[in-house]
Scaffold this motif. Sequence first.
Motif, short mmCIF file in Angstrom:
data_model
loop_
_atom_site.label_atom_id
_atom_site.label_comp_id
_atom_site.label_asym_id
_atom_site.label_seq_id
_atom_site.Cartn_x
_atom_site.Cartn_y
_atom_site.Cartn_z
N VAL A 27 4.93 69.40 16.92
CA VAL A 27 6.26 69.29 16.34
C VAL A 27 6.48 70.61 15.63
N GLY A 28 7.35 71.43 16.20
CA GLY A 28 7.45 72.80 15.73
C GLY A 28 6.15 73.51 16.08
N ARG A 29 5.50 74.08 15.08
CA ARG A 29 4.20 74.72 15.32
C ARG A 29 3.03 73.86 14.86
N ASP A 30 3.33 72.69 14.29
CA ASP A 30 2.29 71.81 13.77
C ASP A 30 1.79 70.84 14.83
N VAL A 31 0.48 70.69 14.91
CA VAL A 31 -0.12 69.71 15.83
C VAL A 31 -0.02 68.34 15.17
N ALA A 32 0.66 67.41 15.84
CA ALA A 32 0.81 66.05 15.32
C ALA A 32 -0.38 65.19 15.70
N GLY A 33 -1.04 65.50 16.80
CA GLY A 33 -2.17 64.72 17.27
C GLY A 33 -2.42 64.99 18.75
N HIS A 34 -3.16 64.08 19.36
CA HIS A 34 -3.53 64.25 20.77
C HIS A 34 -3.30 62.97 21.55
N VAL A 35 -2.95 63.15 22.81
CA VAL A 35 -2.77 62.06 23.76
C VAL A 35 -3.74 62.32 24.90
N SER A 36 -4.52 61.30 25.27
CA SER A 36 -5.49 61.49 26.35
C SER A 36 -5.61 60.21 27.17
N LEU A 37 -6.00 60.39 28.42
CA LEU A 37 -6.27 59.23 29.26
C LEU A 37 -7.41 58.43 28.63
N CYS A 38 -7.26 57.14 28.57
CA CYS A 38 -8.25 56.29 27.90
C CYS A 38 -9.33 55.87 28.90
N SER A 39 -10.56 56.20 28.59
CA SER A 39 -11.68 55.84 29.48
C SER A 39 -12.07 54.37 29.31
N HIS A 41 -9.91 51.83 28.71
CA HIS A 41 -8.85 50.99 29.28
C HIS A 41 -8.09 51.81 30.32
N PRO A 42 -8.59 51.86 31.54
CA PRO A 42 -7.96 52.67 32.59
C PRO A 42 -6.47 52.34 32.74
N GLY A 43 -5.69 53.39 32.95
CA GLY A 43 -4.25 53.22 33.12
C GLY A 43 -3.48 53.33 31.82
N THR A 44 -4.18 53.51 30.71
CA THR A 44 -3.50 53.67 29.43
C THR A 44 -3.77 55.05 28.84
N PHE A 53 -7.15 56.93 14.84
CA PHE A 53 -6.75 56.34 16.12
C PHE A 53 -5.47 55.57 15.85
N MET A 54 -4.46 55.78 16.71
CA MET A 54 -3.16 55.15 16.46
C MET A 54 -2.73 54.16 17.53
N GLY A 55 -3.56 53.92 18.53
CA GLY A 55 -3.23 52.91 19.52
C GLY A 55 -3.28 53.43 20.94
N ARG A 56 -2.82 52.58 21.85
CA ARG A 56 -2.77 52.91 23.27
C ARG A 56 -1.41 52.49 23.82
N THR A 57 -1.01 53.14 24.89
CA THR A 57 0.24 52.79 25.55
C THR A 57 0.10 53.12 27.04
N TYR A 58 0.95 52.56 27.85
CA TYR A 58 0.91 52.83 29.29
C TYR A 58 1.67 54.10 29.67
#
Length: 79
Positions: A27-39, A41-44, A53-58
């Motif tokens: 967000v701007g130049r600040d790193v808000a976090g990371h999104v990665s494929l979940c090992s 729970h495949p597909g999330t 940790f903030m959760g999972r989504t599809y």
Amino acid sequence: MRTAGAIEAPSYTRREDSGPGRFAVLVGRDVAGHVSLCSEHPGTWRVDGLTRFMGRTYHREEAAARLAAWQNARDDAGL
């Protein structure tokens, strides 16, 4: 009470981070976090803020928008 649909994420960008399937959300130049494929729970997509940790989504974009909104809320609160 506001619902998740009422909260809008600020403008953000994604960049590949430490390999395929992992993205930093900025967000701007600040790193808000990371999104990665979940090992676990495949597909999330796993949503990780900088300190928690903030959760999972599809949907990758939904995960990125969640992080951007969280970053914006922290900024508004002065955290």
